[in-house]
Motif scaffolding. Structure first.
Motif, mmCIF file in Angstrom:
data_model
loop_
_atom_site.group_PDB
_atom_site.id
_atom_site.type_symbol
_atom_site.label_atom_id
_atom_site.label_comp_id
_atom_site.label_asym_id
_atom_site.label_seq_id
_atom_site.Cartn_x
_atom_site.Cartn_y
_atom_site.Cartn_z
ATOM 1 N N ILE A 597 37.468 47.042 64.372
ATOM 2 C CA ILE A 597 37.476 45.980 63.367
ATOM 3 C C ILE A 597 36.362 46.214 62.365
ATOM 4 O O ILE A 597 35.300 46.739 62.709
ATOM 5 C CB ILE A 597 37.340 44.590 64.039
ATOM 6 C CG1 ILE A 597 37.519 43.464 63.005
ATOM 7 C CG2 ILE A 597 36.033 44.454 64.807
ATOM 8 C CD1 ILE A 597 37.651 42.094 63.634
ATOM 9 N N GLU A 598 36.627 45.844 61.130
ATOM 10 C CA GLU A 598 35.627 45.940 60.063
ATOM 11 C C GLU A 598 35.702 44.690 59.209
ATOM 12 O O GLU A 598 36.792 44.201 58.907
ATOM 13 C CB GLU A 598 35.894 47.174 59.204
ATOM 14 C CG GLU A 598 34.766 47.549 58.269
ATOM 15 C CD GLU A 598 33.554 48.071 59.012
ATOM 16 O OE1 GLU A 598 32.531 47.348 59.068
ATOM 17 O OE2 GLU A 598 33.621 49.201 59.550
ATOM 18 N N GLY A 599 34.537 44.166 58.840
ATOM 19 C CA GLY A 599 34.533 43.003 57.978
ATOM 20 C C GLY A 599 33.126 42.459 57.779
ATOM 21 O O GLY A 599 32.246 42.687 58.609
ATOM 22 N N PRO A 600 32.937 41.771 56.666
ATOM 23 C CA PRO A 600 33.898 41.582 55.576
ATOM 24 C C PRO A 600 34.147 42.883 54.806
ATOM 25 O O PRO A 600 33.273 43.722 54.696
ATOM 26 C CB PRO A 600 33.219 40.528 54.691
ATOM 27 C CG PRO A 600 31.763 40.634 55.013
ATOM 28 C CD PRO A 600 31.645 41.075 56.430
ATOM 29 N N ILE A 601 35.350 42.998 54.279
ATOM 30 C CA ILE A 601 35.743 44.200 53.547
ATOM 31 C C ILE A 601 36.771 43.828 52.495
ATOM 32 O O ILE A 601 37.617 42.958 52.717
ATOM 33 C CB ILE A 601 36.294 45.274 54.524
ATOM 34 C CG1 ILE A 601 36.593 46.587 53.805
ATOM 35 C CG2 ILE A 601 37.537 44.772 55.250
ATOM 36 C CD1 ILE A 601 36.944 47.742 54.753
ATOM 37 N N GLN A 602 36.678 44.482 51.341
ATOM 38 C CA GLN A 602 37.662 44.243 50.277
ATOM 39 C C GLN A 602 38.938 45.036 50.542
ATOM 40 O O GLN A 602 38.925 46.050 51.258
ATOM 41 C CB GLN A 602 37.055 44.641 48.928
ATOM 42 C CG GLN A 602 35.913 43.718 48.490
ATOM 43 C CD GLN A 602 35.050 44.356 47.433
ATOM 44 O OE1 GLN A 602 34.298 45.293 47.732
ATOM 45 N NE2 GLN A 602 35.159 43.877 46.205
ATOM 46 N N TYR A 603 40.019 44.579 49.948
ATOM 47 C CA TYR A 603 41.325 45.181 50.231
ATOM 48 C C TYR A 603 41.338 46.666 49.896
ATOM 49 O O TYR A 603 41.846 47.479 50.678
ATOM 50 C CB TYR A 603 42.416 44.452 49.441
ATOM 51 C CG TYR A 603 43.820 44.835 49.859
ATOM 52 C CD1 TYR A 603 44.543 44.033 50.730
ATOM 53 C CD2 TYR A 603 44.431 46.002 49.405
ATOM 54 C CE1 TYR A 603 45.830 44.373 51.137
ATOM 55 C CE2 TYR A 603 45.698 46.366 49.805
ATOM 56 C CZ TYR A 603 46.395 45.551 50.671
ATOM 57 O OH TYR A 603 47.654 45.913 51.070
ATOM 58 N N ASP A 604 40.771 47.051 48.737
ATOM 59 C CA ASP A 604 40.836 48.465 48.357
ATOM 60 C C ASP A 604 40.058 49.335 49.331
ATOM 61 O O ASP A 604 40.484 50.435 49.691
ATOM 62 C CB ASP A 604 40.368 48.674 46.920
ATOM 63 C CG ASP A 604 38.949 48.184 46.674
ATOM 64 O OD1 ASP A 604 38.376 47.485 47.550
ATOM 65 O OD2 ASP A 604 38.407 48.488 45.582
ATOM 66 N N ALA A 605 38.916 48.842 49.806
ATOM 67 C CA ALA A 605 38.140 49.606 50.785
ATOM 68 C C ALA A 605 38.841 49.669 52.135
ATOM 69 O O ALA A 605 38.631 50.600 52.918
ATOM 70 C CB ALA A 605 36.754 48.997 50.934
ATOM 71 N N ALA A 606 39.674 48.691 52.407
ATOM 72 C CA ALA A 606 40.381 48.654 53.686
ATOM 73 C C ALA A 606 41.503 49.675 53.762
ATOM 74 O O ALA A 606 41.767 50.250 54.822
ATOM 75 C CB ALA A 606 40.943 47.251 53.932
ATOM 76 N N VAL A 607 42.176 49.945 52.636
ATOM 77 C CA VAL A 607 43.395 50.766 52.695
ATOM 78 C C VAL A 607 43.298 52.085 51.954
ATOM 79 O O VAL A 607 44.145 52.964 52.161
ATOM 80 C CB VAL A 607 44.612 49.969 52.159
ATOM 81 C CG1 VAL A 607 44.842 48.715 52.981
ATOM 82 C CG2 VAL A 607 44.450 49.621 50.687
ATOM 83 N N GLU A 608 42.292 52.267 51.107
ATOM 84 C CA GLU A 608 42.198 53.482 50.300
ATOM 85 C C GLU A 608 41.014 54.340 50.769
ATOM 86 O O GLU A 608 39.856 53.951 50.618
ATOM 87 C CB GLU A 608 42.041 53.124 48.822
ATOM 88 C CG GLU A 608 41.859 54.315 47.896
ATOM 89 C CD GLU A 608 42.934 55.376 48.077
ATOM 90 O OE1 GLU A 608 42.569 56.550 48.285
ATOM 91 O OE2 GLU A 608 44.137 55.024 48.039
ATOM 92 N N PRO A 609 41.288 55.525 51.353
ATOM 93 C CA PRO A 609 40.199 56.346 51.907
ATOM 94 C C PRO A 609 39.104 56.700 50.901
ATOM 95 O O PRO A 609 37.927 56.733 51.252
ATOM 96 C CB PRO A 609 40.926 57.597 52.394
ATOM 97 C CG PRO A 609 42.323 57.128 52.673
ATOM 98 C CD PRO A 609 42.609 56.091 51.637
ATOM 99 N N SER A 610 39.474 56.975 49.647
ATOM 100 C CA SER A 610 38.458 57.375 48.665
ATOM 101 C C SER A 610 37.491 56.231 48.365
ATOM 102 O O SER A 610 36.285 56.454 48.206
ATOM 103 C CB SER A 610 39.131 57.855 47.376
ATOM 104 O OG SER A 610 39.904 56.809 46.792
#
Length: 690
Positions: A597-610
C-alpha cells in the motif's frame, strides 16, 4: 513465431463452426491478439469470419484472413502441383502468424471443393504451419457404432499423416447416445475426445433466414422477432382448433394468406404463451387486410408475419432443406453454440494441451471471459427482481445459453412469459416467482418482522413490505432460496441496497458496506473504490474500504497493490483531507502488513511509472497500482465516469463488498452485457461465501 491451432474435419455437415467458435473463445481468454487464417474459401461472404470479427472485436484485415479461393486452389494444383499450392498457402499463413500471438486456422469444409484427397491436404497444411490439430467428426443421423468407428478412423488418418492431434470432437450426435459414445471413445483413443449433442436451436433457421431464403416480404415484426429460431413448422390447413392443438414452442405457422382465422388464432395463442411461436409464413402471396394486420400487431407486437409468393407444397420443400447458420446477425445462436461447447468439452484440459501462455496484458474481453468461466465452474442461483425488464430478460437469455448460473426471476409470471415470448427467449429451467402470490410471502413477512422488531415492524406491515421485489429477493438470499441478488436496472441504488442493509447486514470483520468498479482498460484491469456508496468515509472507514477492495481484487484475479489517493503525494501536502488519507494508510499497514500500500499518492504517481520514479522512487506500489482508493464519493464517482467515457474503459460494477451475502446494484443505464457481467460476479462472490 505464433502458435497455431488447426480445426479441421473429415466431411461436410459436421457443424464445425461450433468448435471454431469455442476454440476462439478459449484463445481470446488467454491472449490479447488472436489471428484467423482460412487457407481455402468459397466465393461470397464468409459468415463465420464476420461473426468472429464482430464478437471478438478483431481488427484483422479480411484480405489477410484468406489464402486462396477454391477455384484458384484447384487451378494451381492442376497446373503446378500440390507442392506449389501448399507453398503459396504457407507463405500467406506466415504473413498472419508474424502479426499475432496465436492463429486459429479454419480448415477446408469438404463442400463441393473439387480438390482430391482433401483430408490429406488439411493434414499437410497443419504440419507445414506447425499447427496442432483439433479434428471434428459429424455424427448427425448416424448410429453410435458408426460414430465411434468414424472417429477412430479420423484420428488414425490425421495421426498417420504426422499431425499433432490435440483432441477429437464429435459433434451433432443424438443426445440419447452422447454419454455411451463418449465412454467408448475415451477408452479407445489416446487423445481427449469430446462428444457434443445435436441442439435443435443451432440447426434451426431464424425467421430472418427463412425470409431471405424464400424471398419473403415482412408484413409485421421487429428485429428481435426476426431473430427467433424457427424450431418447427406447422402447416395450417385444418380448422383453427386443430391447428392450435398442433402448435409447438418456437414453431413457425405456415398457412395460406387468406386464412385470417389462423393468423389471429395463432397470434392470440402466442400472446397467451400457449405456446409462444416464432412467427407466421403466409403463402400464395395472399395478404390479410389492413384491419386484420392492425389487430395482429396489437395481439403480438414484434411477432413476424411474412408473405411469400409460393404455395404451401413448394414452400414446404424449401423449408425442410434450410439449416440455421452461425453469423454476425445471429448472436443468440453464438451464445447457444458456446454453451454447448463449454458444457461438453473439458475446456480447462484443452487449454492446457494448447499450451498457450497467458498474455501479460488483461483486456476487457479476457476479464469478461474469466468471469463467465469462474461462475460456470460452480454454478449458483442468482435472483433477479426485475424480471419483466427487457434488458434483464435478454441478459437471462445469455446466462442460460452459456450455462453460467441458475436464475430466479421475480414478477408476474404471466407477464414475464409473455415478454420473453415476444423477445423469442426460452426461459425453460428458470424459476419464476410472483412475490404477491408466492407461498413464501407469509414466512418472509414473519422473518422480516423478527429482524425489524426493534423498529416496531409488525407482521402485518412486513407482509406489505416483502411484496416489494427487492425486499423479497433479498429475503430469498438471506433464507437460502438463492445465493445472490442483482437489481437496479430500473430501481435506484437506495431501493436495491437498503433491504440488504436491513436484512443481510455486514460481515463481522467489515465496519461498512462499500463498493468497487472493475475498470477494464485496453491493457489492464484496475479496481476503483468506493465510487458508489459512502459519501465521505472517515479514516477508519477508508482503511476498511481499502482492505475490502484488496480482497475483492484478489478474488477476481487482480493482484492488489493499493494506492490511497489524494491531491498530494507522500509528505508534500498537508490539510485535513490529506491527513485522513495518511491515517487510513497507516491503519491498513498496521492491520494488514501483508498488503502492499502507498498513500497519500496522486493518481498520476499511482499508475504512471515515469511520474512515480520522480515523486516516489523505490516504491513497490507507485506507478503500478491496481487498487485505487478514492478519498470520497464525489472524487471516486466522477473519476470512474471520466475514465469510462474518455478512455473507452469498460466499467463493471458497482460490486458491493462487506455484506454477509452478495447483493449487487446495477446502473439504470446498464447494458445487457453489464447485467451479464454483474450476475457472473455475484455468482462468484457466492462461491466464496460458501
Amino acid at each position: 513465431m505464433a502458435r497455431s491451432v488447426y480445426v479441421t474435419g473429415i466431411d461436410r455437415g459436421d457443424g464445425r463452426q461450433v468448435v471454431d467458435l469455442g476454440v476462439m473463445e478459449l484463445l481470446t481468454r488467454q491472449v490479447d491478439r488472436v489471428g484467423v487464417f482460412r487457407p481455402l474459401v468459397h466465393d461470397g461472404p464468409d459468415r463465420l469470419f464476420e461473426l468472429l470479427r464482430a464478437r471478438y472485436r478483431l481488427t484483422q484485415s479480411p484480405a489477410s484472413v484468406y489464402g486462396l479461393d477454391y477455384h484458384e486452389a484447384s487451378a494451381v494444383q492442376a497446373e503446378q502441383g500440390t507442392d506449389e499450392l501448399v507453398s503459396l498457402l504457407v507463405e500467406r499463413f506466415h504473413r498472419v502468424a508474424r502479426e499475432y500471438e496465436v492463429v486459429l486456422v479454419l480448415g477446408s469444409d469438404f463442400a463441393a471443393t473439387q480438390l482430391p484427397d482433401e483430408l490429406a491436404l488439411n493434414a499437410r497444411l497443419a504440419n507445414e504451419f506447425g499447427a496442432s490439430v483439433i479434428a471434428v467428426v459429424g455424427g448427425k443421423g448416424q448410429t453410435a457404432e458408426s460414430v465411434r468407428s468414424e472417429t477412430g478412423n479420423a484420428y488414425r488418418a490425421y495421426a498417420g499423416l504426422g499431425c499433432d492431434v490435440l483432441a477429437m470432437i464429435v459433434n451433432r450426435v443424438a443426445p440419447e447416445d452422447r454419454e455411451r459414445i463418449a465412454e467408448r471413445l475415451t477408452a479407445r483413443l489416446p487423445v481427449p475426445c469430446s462428444v457434443l449433442p445435436d441442439d435443435p436451436a443451432l440447426s434451426a433457421p431464424t425467421v430472418a433466414q427463412v425470409t431471405a431464403a424464400l424471398d419473403g416480404t415482412v408484413l409485421l415484426g421487429d428485429e428481435a422477432g426476426l431473430s427467433r429460431d424457427a424450431l418447427d413448422f406447422v402447416f395450417g390447413g385444418a380448422m383453427l382448433p386443430n391447428v392450435l392443438n398442433a402448435l409447438t414452442p418456437g414453431c413457425m405457422v405456415v398457412t395460406p394468406g387468406d386464412r385470417s382465422d389462423l393468423v389471429i388464432g395463432a397470434l392470440a395463442a402466442h400472446s397467451a404463451g400457449t405456446p409462444p411461436i416464432a412467427g407466421l409464413l403466409l403463402t400464395l402471396d395472399e395478404r390479410p387486410g389492413a384491419d386484420i394486420l392492425r389487430l395482429a400487431a396489437r395481439l403480438a407486437p414484434g411477432t413476424p408475419v411474412v408473405a411469400v409468393a409460393g404455395g404451401s407444397f413448394p414452400t414446404a420443400a424449401e423449408l425442410f432443406t434450410l439449416e440455421g447458420k452461425l453469423n454476425a446477425a445471429t448472436p443468440r445462436k453464438a451464445e447457444t453454440a458456446l454453451g454447448v461447447f463449454e458444457r461438453h468439452v473439458d475446456t480447462a484440459g484443452l487449454l492446457a494441451r494448447l499450451s498457450v501462455a497467458r498474455s501479460a496484458r488483461v483486456t476487457p474481453m479476457m476479464f469478461e471471459h474469466d468471469l463467465l468461466e469462474q461462475a460456470r465452474a460452480k454454478r449458483r442461483r442468482v435472483v433477479l427482481p426485475e424480471g419483466t425488464e427487457e434488458r434483464v430478460l435478454r441478459a437471462a437469455d445469455v446466462l442460460l445459453r452459456r450455462d453460467v448460473c441458475e436464475l430466479t426471476l421475480l414478477g408476474d409470471a404471466d407477464v414475464i412469459r409473455k415478454k420473453a415470448a415476444d423477445l423469442g427467449i426460452d426461459l425453460a429451467g428458470t424459476q419464476l416467482i410472483d412475490p404477491q402470490t408466492s407461498g413464501l410471502r407469509q414466512s418472509f413477512a414473519e422473518r422480516y418482522a423478527q429482524l425489524r422488531a426493534h423498529r416496531g415492524v409488525t407482521v402485518e406491515l412486513a407482509y406489505d413490505v416483502v411484496s416489494d421485489v427487492n425486499y423479497f429477493g433479498t429475503l430469498m438470499v438471506q433464507e437460502g432460496h438463492a445465493d445472490g441478488m442483482v437489481s437496479g436496472s430500473v430501481h435506484s441504488t437506495a431501493a436495491t441496497i437498503r433491504p440488504a442493509f436491513e436484512i443481510i447486514k455486514t460481515k463481522p470483520d467489515a465496519s461498512i458496506v462499500s463498493s468497487v468498479f472493475f475498470m477494464c482498460l485496453a491493457d489492464k484491469v484496475l479496481v476503483y473504490g468506493d465510487c458508489a456508496v459512502n459519501p465521505d468515509p472517515d479514516a477508519e472507514q477508508l482503511a476498511d474500504i481499502a482492505v475490502q477492495s484488496a480482497a475483492t481484487a484478489a478474488r477476481f484475479g487482480v493482484e492488489p497493490r493499493i494506492a490511497m489517493l489524494s491531491y498530494s503525494t507522500g509528505t508534500s501536502g498537508t490539510g485535513a483531507d490529506v491527513d485522513k488519507v495518511r491515517e487510513a494508510t497507516e491503519r491498513v499497514r498496521a492491520a494488514r502488513p501483508d498488503l502492499r500500500i502507498e498513500g497519500p499518492i496522486q493518481y498520476d504517481a499511482a499508475v504512471e511509472p515515469s511520474v512515480a520514479a520522480t515523486k516516489l522512487p523505490g516504491s513497490k506500489v507507485a506507478g503500478q497500482a491496481t487498487v485505487l482508493i478514492f478519498p470520497d464519493l464525489n472524487t471516486g464517482n466522477n473519476t470512474y465516469k471520466a475514465v469510462q467515457r474518455s478512455a473507452g474503459a469498460v466499467a463493471v460494477g458497482p460490486v458491493l463488498q462487506g455484506l454477509r451475502k452478495p447483493v449487487n446494484d446495477l446502473s439504470r443505464g446498464a447494458l445487457v452485457q453489464d447485467i451479464v457481467n454483474t450476475v457472473a460476479i455475484t455468482a462468484i462472490q457466492a462461491q466464496g461465501e460458501e
